[in-house]
Design an enzyme around this catalytic site. Structure first.
Site, PDB file in Angstrom:
ATOM      1  N   LYS A   1       0.879   7.424   4.223  1.00  0.00           N
ATOM      2  CA  LYS A   1       0.644   6.021   4.076  1.00  0.00           C
ATOM      3  C   LYS A   1      -0.169   5.519   5.342  1.00  0.00           C
ATOM      4  O   LYS A   1      -0.465   4.232   5.386  1.00  0.00           O
ATOM      5  CB  LYS A   1       1.791   5.260   3.590  1.00  0.00           C
ATOM      6  CG  LYS A   1       2.439   5.848   2.425  1.00  0.00           C
ATOM      7  CD  LYS A   1       3.432   4.708   1.959  1.00  0.00           C
ATOM      8  CE  LYS A   1       4.627   5.422   1.161  1.00  0.00           C
ATOM      9  NZ  LYS A   1       6.143   4.442   0.900  1.00  0.00           N
TER      10      LYS A   1
ATOM     11  N   PRO B   1       0.675  -1.283   0.161  1.00  0.00           N
ATOM     12  CA  PRO B   1      -0.099  -0.030  -0.174  1.00  0.00           C
ATOM     13  C   PRO B   1       0.889   1.464   0.121  1.00  0.00           C
ATOM     14  O   PRO B   1       1.719   1.468   0.805  1.00  0.00           O
ATOM     15  CB  PRO B   1      -0.877  -0.179   1.282  1.00  0.00           C
ATOM     16  CG  PRO B   1      -0.815  -1.495   1.896  1.00  0.00           C
ATOM     17  CD  PRO B   1       0.761  -1.855   1.326  1.00  0.00           C
ATOM     18  N   GLU B   2       0.555   2.254  -0.963  1.00  0.00           N
ATOM     19  CA  GLU B   2       1.072   3.459  -0.976  1.00  0.00           C
ATOM     20  C   GLU B   2      -0.208   4.412  -0.902  1.00  0.00           C
ATOM     21  O   GLU B   2      -1.135   3.994  -0.495  1.00  0.00           O
ATOM     22  CB  GLU B   2       2.153   3.520  -2.174  1.00  0.00           C
ATOM     23  CG  GLU B   2       3.092   2.681  -2.525  1.00  0.00           C
ATOM     24  CD  GLU B   2       3.958   2.805  -3.841  1.00  0.00           C
ATOM     25  OE1 GLU B   2       4.060   4.050  -4.305  1.00  0.00           O
ATOM     26  OE2 GLU B   2       4.412   1.700  -4.520  1.00  0.00           O
TER      27      GLU B   2
ATOM     28  N   ARG C   1      16.659  -0.932  -3.663  1.00  0.00           N
ATOM     29  CA  ARG C   1      15.349  -1.051  -4.220  1.00  0.00           C
ATOM     30  C   ARG C   1      15.417  -1.729  -5.322  1.00  0.00           C
ATOM     31  O   ARG C   1      16.076  -0.554  -6.324  1.00  0.00           O
ATOM     32  CB  ARG C   1      14.588  -0.025  -3.963  1.00  0.00           C
ATOM     33  CG  ARG C   1      14.252   0.475  -2.522  1.00  0.00           C
ATOM     34  CD  ARG C   1      13.300  -0.462  -1.780  1.00  0.00           C
ATOM     35  NE  ARG C   1      13.258   0.019  -0.254  1.00  0.00           N
ATOM     36  CZ  ARG C   1      13.936  -0.592   0.669  1.00  0.00           C
ATOM     37  NH1 ARG C   1      14.878  -1.362   0.543  1.00  0.00           N
ATOM     38  NH2 ARG C   1      13.523  -0.333   1.951  1.00  0.00           N
TER      39      ARG C   1
END
Length: 267
Positions: free
Chosen positions: A55, A2-3, A257
């Site tokens: 968030k 979830p962003e 990342r």
DNA sequence: ACCACCTCCTGATCGC
DNA sequence: TGCGATCAGGAGGTGG
């Protein structure tokens, strides 16, 4: 994962249902997720409002506030209270109407913190959350970037600098702004800063409108699946042609990342 | 003040 | 085929 758009979607989905519901009992099956869940008595508290900060999803109760973060795989489900606990269910909030809100999180990274109305905005984690892209002044942000040496991508992922972006939307933002994720933050020009902020705000708004991105194992909640994954330009598109120039999208590592980039379009 | 690195977790995937 | 090793990742904590 979830962003901002996914969290907003969960908020909108849940608030259609649980407002004014009264808590009867809280079960915490994994203490680290909700450390105070067995210490603070929430019986009789009603859900008065849902909020979102970056968030974080916030449940406002009569006297308390629950500040939650779903991290990568957290989800909320509403079920009949008699339904058995699922495999990765870690918290169950039962209401007097015999329904219950289940927090399910495969990797146990999420958190549900109990706060009060007085302190929830002024104490960590919410006190550390910066403004969202749409609310940030480009000149101020450019001044901030001038003081940072590290790559622009990890800077944009830092919620204390700019709130709401995660790995997916950062890649999309930098592609639209035509800036390489590896560029040193202090070498980003004012013009590029404006493009980054606009792209970030646009991407988040569009993704929110489409109910977020359903990707990998993530669903927002209640089986609600987003549609923004159909709009992704570079994220998860390794080897596919760039939608602008046709050059194959490459996957690299930036700040640890996985990062998708078009080396021709992004400078 | 800034930033790299480690930690938390599990399931999927990789390597032998 | 089987099993241990490796990887992924948001953000808090640590230490340079």
């Amino acid at each position: 994962m979830p962003e901002l758009p996914e969290v907003e979607t969960v908020k909108r989905t849940l608030e259609l249902k649980i407002l004014n519901w009264e808590i009867k009992k809280v079960h915490v099956y994994y203490e680290n997720i909700m450390p105070d869940g067995n210490k603070v008595n929430l019986e009789g508290e009603k859900i008065t409002a849902l909020e979102r900060v970056g968030k974080f999803l916030i449940f406002k109760l009569t006297n308390y506030v629950i500040v939650s973060h779903m991290r990568m795989e957290g989800r909320f489900f509403l079920k009949e209270d008699i339904e058995p606990k699922s495999k990765h269910e870690h918290v169950k909030i039962t209401f007097t109407n015999h329904l219950s809100l289940r927090y399910v999180d495969t990797r146990k990274f999420g958190r549900l913190l109990i706060k009060t109305h007085d302190n929830y905005l002024d104490t960590p984690p919410l006190s550390e959350v910066a403004k969202e892209p749409k609310d940030i002044d480009p000149k101020e942000f450019h001044e901030l970037l001038k003081r940072r040496q590290r790559a622009i991508k990890p800077t944009l992922l830092d919620q204390g600098i700019i709130a709401g972006l995660g790995n997916i939307y950062v890649d999309e933002t930098l592609f639209i702004a035509k800036v390489l994720p590896t560029r040193e933050s202090n070498l980003v020009t004012l013009d590029e800063t404006k493009k980054i902020l606009k792209a970030a705000a646009d991407v988040l708004a569009k993704a929110t409108k489409l109910g977020g991105t359903t990707i990998y194992t993530y669903e927002s909640s209640e089986g609600v699946t987003g549609r923004f994954q159909n709009e992704l330009l570079v994220h998860t598109k390794e080897g596919e042609p760039c939608p602008i120039c046709g050059t194959p999208i490459e996957k690299i590592k930036v700040g640890g990342r996985g990062t998708y980039v078009c080396f021709k379009c992004q400078k």
